[in-house]
Write an enzyme that holds these catalytic residues in place. Sequence first.
Site, PDB file in Angstrom:
ATOM      1  CB  CYS A 173     -34.989  -2.103   8.946  1.00  0.00           C
ATOM      2  SG  CYS A 173     -33.600  -3.229   8.923  1.00  0.00           S
ATOM      3  CG  ASP A 236     -36.240  -8.601  14.594  1.00  0.00           C
ATOM      4  OD1 ASP A 236     -36.068  -7.766  15.503  1.00  0.00           O
ATOM      5  OD2 ASP A 236     -36.385  -8.300  13.401  1.00  0.00           O
ATOM      6  CG  HIS A 269     -33.809  -6.161  13.018  1.00  0.00           C
ATOM      7  ND1 HIS A 269     -35.101  -6.145  12.551  1.00  0.00           N
ATOM      8  CD2 HIS A 269     -33.254  -4.995  12.623  1.00  0.00           C
ATOM      9  CE1 HIS A 269     -35.313  -5.016  11.902  1.00  0.00           C
ATOM     10  NE2 HIS A 269     -34.212  -4.303  11.928  1.00  0.00           N
TER      11      HIS A 269
END
Length: 300
Positions: A173, A236, A269
């Site tokens: 991330c 994502d 994600h």
Amino acid sequence: MTTLIRPEGPEPDDIRFSRRALATGTIGGLFFAGYAPAALAAQAAPIQTGDDGLTIEQTTVPAPDGFDLPIYVARPTGDGPHPVIIVVSEIFGVHEYIRDCCRRLAHQGYAAIAPAFFVRVEDPAPLSDMQRIQEIVGAASYEQVMGDISATLEWTSQQLWAKADKVGVTGWCWGGKVVWQACARFAVIDAGVAWYGRLAPAPTATPQQAAAGQPWPVDLADDLKCPVLGLYGENDRGIPLESVEAMRSALAAAGQTSSEIIVFPGAPHGFHADYRDSFRPEAAAEGWSKLLAFFGERLK
């Protein structure tokens, strides 16, 4: 619990809540003991990696600004020397998921080191307030983060158990973006694996937000000093496939033929984060296998 679908945290319509009993406290006075409550799924059954055969160390290193930077180290017990992997956290800092990933790497023969980039302001790991977490993360500037990595690399070079000429970096991330940046900054790094780090400003970013996020990976392709493997999710919502294709084009234009981006079909994600709702076991396992192969070829 916040379901994270973007690298830097949620937008207002992303947020939903559930309940879970949480581990609390600190480890050795330096690190929060449990999983980040802001993202811990009610039904989570995270991978738990033991420390048998490992040496675990928690210490501090002197950062360029004079701050005593906490680091978590997991390495094989013994003299080594072992190749090194710097582990860059998500926005929650060095909580149990990040430490577990360090232990997983250590069991593969690496010395894994996770710096606590955010704690100058406050440790985000035990917090549930996403607005406060985002404020803490926003205070960690590019130069501060690069300085912390530089300090970690310098400390590592002085350790007899470290093979200082074989260094990798991986992160998730927020940390995925840092991987690209670090591989463009430090010639000592031999390989990077970036898990779903933002590559370019979000489509909704204001000019101020876009400027604050510089340098963006899409602008750093010419500067990469080592190969980078990018691991991204098709679904994502925070990192559109258009930015992935832009990064691929930038790598090709820069002649970075040893770098590659893999997109996992259907993955959201945070698909590697085994403590979140976003966890996708098959994509996570395949991504981890590709990480080990990538590092194995370049660091061992």
